[in-house]
Design a protein around this motif. Structure first.
Motif, short mmCIF file in Angstrom:
data_model
loop_
_atom_site.label_atom_id
_atom_site.label_comp_id
_atom_site.label_asym_id
_atom_site.label_seq_id
_atom_site.Cartn_x
_atom_site.Cartn_y
_atom_site.Cartn_z
N LEU A 263 -31.07 18.72 -25.39
CA LEU A 263 -29.86 17.96 -25.64
C LEU A 263 -29.65 17.76 -27.15
O LEU A 263 -30.47 17.14 -27.82
CB LEU A 263 -29.95 16.61 -24.96
N GLY A 264 -28.56 18.30 -27.66
CA GLY A 264 -28.26 18.16 -29.08
C GLY A 264 -29.03 19.11 -29.97
O GLY A 264 -28.86 19.07 -31.19
N ARG A 265 -29.84 19.96 -29.39
CA ARG A 265 -30.59 20.94 -30.19
C ARG A 265 -29.98 22.32 -29.94
O ARG A 265 -30.40 23.07 -29.07
CB ARG A 265 -32.07 20.90 -29.81
N TYR A 266 -28.94 22.60 -30.73
CA TYR A 266 -28.12 23.78 -30.52
C TYR A 266 -28.17 24.70 -31.75
O TYR A 266 -28.13 24.21 -32.89
CB TYR A 266 -26.66 23.38 -30.26
N ALA B 213 -12.08 7.25 -34.83
CA ALA B 213 -12.23 8.45 -35.65
C ALA B 213 -12.24 9.67 -34.74
O ALA B 213 -12.87 9.67 -33.69
CB ALA B 213 -13.53 8.38 -36.45
N VAL B 214 -11.50 10.70 -35.14
CA VAL B 214 -11.52 11.97 -34.41
C VAL B 214 -11.81 13.10 -35.40
O VAL B 214 -11.61 12.96 -36.60
CB VAL B 214 -10.18 12.23 -33.68
N ARG B 215 -12.29 14.22 -34.87
CA ARG B 215 -12.60 15.37 -35.69
C ARG B 215 -11.99 16.62 -35.06
O ARG B 215 -12.60 17.24 -34.18
CB ARG B 215 -14.12 15.54 -35.84
N PRO B 216 -10.76 16.99 -35.46
CA PRO B 216 -10.12 18.18 -34.88
C PRO B 216 -10.97 19.44 -35.05
O PRO B 216 -10.94 20.32 -34.19
CB PRO B 216 -8.81 18.27 -35.65
N ARG B 217 -11.71 19.52 -36.15
CA ARG B 217 -12.68 20.61 -36.35
C ARG B 217 -14.07 19.97 -36.42
O ARG B 217 -14.32 19.14 -37.28
CB ARG B 217 -12.38 21.39 -37.63
N TRP B 218 -14.95 20.38 -35.51
CA TRP B 218 -16.25 19.71 -35.40
C TRP B 218 -17.28 20.74 -34.93
O TRP B 218 -17.38 21.00 -33.73
CB TRP B 218 -16.14 18.55 -34.42
N PRO B 219 -18.01 21.35 -35.84
CA PRO B 219 -19.01 22.35 -35.44
C PRO B 219 -20.06 21.75 -34.50
O PRO B 219 -20.58 20.65 -34.75
CB PRO B 219 -19.64 22.78 -36.77
N LEU B 220 -20.36 22.45 -33.44
CA LEU B 220 -21.31 21.97 -32.44
C LEU B 220 -22.68 21.72 -33.04
O LEU B 220 -23.40 20.79 -32.66
CB LEU B 220 -21.39 22.99 -31.30
N GLU B 221 -23.05 22.54 -34.01
CA GLU B 221 -24.37 22.42 -34.61
C GLU B 221 -24.55 21.14 -35.43
O GLU B 221 -25.67 20.79 -35.79
CB GLU B 221 -24.66 23.64 -35.48
N GLU B 222 -23.46 20.45 -35.74
CA GLU B 222 -23.57 19.21 -36.50
C GLU B 222 -23.97 18.02 -35.63
O GLU B 222 -24.24 16.93 -36.14
CB GLU B 222 -22.25 18.91 -37.21
N LEU B 223 -24.00 18.20 -34.32
CA LEU B 223 -24.40 17.10 -33.45
C LEU B 223 -25.88 16.78 -33.64
O LEU B 223 -26.71 17.68 -33.73
CB LEU B 223 -24.16 17.47 -31.98
#
Length: 342
Positions: free
Chosen positions: A148-151, A318-328
């Motif tokens: 989980l969260g390790r992408y 707060a919203v992030r229209p562009r949000w790389p998955l790896e930043e989670l």
């Protein structure tokens, strides 16, 4: 354990759901906006207005369906990105306001993590680690999932995503929107071998995708063909997309030394894609049920449960229209253990 309300509003579906870790999906509602069909694609302003119009009433109806009062909610999860900025803000402001009023956490959820984790809602859920093929809206990506969260992103589209290619091909063929189901229905009547379609980038090393050339090839075929040929064009196009995705998935599994494949997102509902993957990788492929492939509140509530320790009470939106998955960030160890034993 208390229930979690999930709100999805990243694009043109308004989705709400109640999830309980000890009861699964308690109730869910999805409203698909129809006004965009006249434009051949989503109009952001119309999408935002429809979310504003539908969301409050849907939440009331959902709570009635689940026989819950607002005070029985333990948290509110909402899609914070990626997606259309205005549409995201409607769901985020609704979710944060409700959570603030009830003095419960508001949990910002990554839309693609919602899709990625949706097969964990099924009885036959995959164990970590696995490879994920995410084919949703403007996204086509291969992700190595250690937990989980390790992408780790292995490959993604360089231009059009698979879903966008389906939508644009549907428009070329004079079909409705969304294009994926329309092209698939027409393809049932066609011969996929009649026309020669390229399989983009399969003869190059790497795991990235490109579907813009395939779309251009399809447009040229349509321009020089009769309407009677459209079913064959649809069938050939669909076969080319499916073949490309299967080849890349097999390559990625070998490269990452993984055995299990998860496929999620709108295109994962395509039956020919599922059949081709099952033939190529028997017993190794995991899907969410068709109703969880398209955007929905259930996947947001479910992902929100794993991220509940990150919920905020400060009322900030707060919203992030562009949000790389790896930043989670990685999820807490307790959440990962819960996922592994679910």
């Amino acid at each position: 354990m208390q229930s979690i309300l999930g709100i999805e509003s990243s694009c043109d579906e308004t989705g709400v759901a109640i999830y309980r870790p000890d009861g699964g999906i308690v109730a869910e509602l999805v409203y698909t906006q129809a006004d965009h069909a006249a434009y051949g694609g989503v109009v952001p302003e119309l999408a935002s207005r429809d979310h504003v119009r539908k969301l409050p009433g849907m939440i009331r109806e959902l709570l009635d369906q689940a026989s819950l009062s607002p005070d029985e909610l333990g948290a509110v999860a909402y899609t914070a990105g990626p997606g259309l900025a205005g549409a995201l803000l409607v769901g985020a402001s609704t979710g944060v306001a409700l959570a603030r009023a009830l003095d419960i956490p508001a949990i910002a959820v990554h839309h693609m993590e919602g899709h990625l984790l949706s097969p964990l809602l099924e009885a036959n859920a995959p164990a970590f680690p696995f490879l994920a093929l995410l084919v949703s809206g403007g996204h086509t990506m291969l992700v190595e999932v250690a937990g989980l969260g390790r992408y780790r992103l292995l490959g993604e589209t360089l231009d059009d995503a698979a879903g966008e290619a389906f939508d644009k091909t549907a428009r070329l063929l004079g079909l409705g929107y969304p294009g994926g189901p329309e092209v698939a229905r027409l393809a049932e009547q066609g011969d996929p071998e009649r026309f020669d379609f390229p399989r983009p980038m399969v003869n190059r090393p790497g795991l990235d995708f490109s579907f813009s050339g395939l779309k251009t090839h399809t447009r040229e075929l349509v321009e020089r063909s009769e309407k009677a040929d459209h079913a064959d064009i649809a069938a050939g196009f669909e076969r080319a997309v499916v073949d490309t995705l299967v080849i890349k998935c097999k390559r990625a599994l070998k490269q990452a030394r993984l055995k299990r494949l998860v496929i999620a997102g709108g295109v994962s509902a395509n039956q020919r894609l599922r059949q081709a993957l099952d033939r190529a990788l028997p017993g190794q492929v995991f899907y969410p049920r068709p109703s969880l492939c398209t955007d929905n509140g259930a996947m947001i509530a479910h992902a929100g449960w794993y991220r509940r320790h990150e919920g905020r009470r400060d009322g900030l939106i707060a919203v992030r229209p562009r949000w790389p998955l790896e930043e989670l960030p990685p999820a807490p160890e307790a959440a990962e253990r819960a996922a592994e034993t679910a």
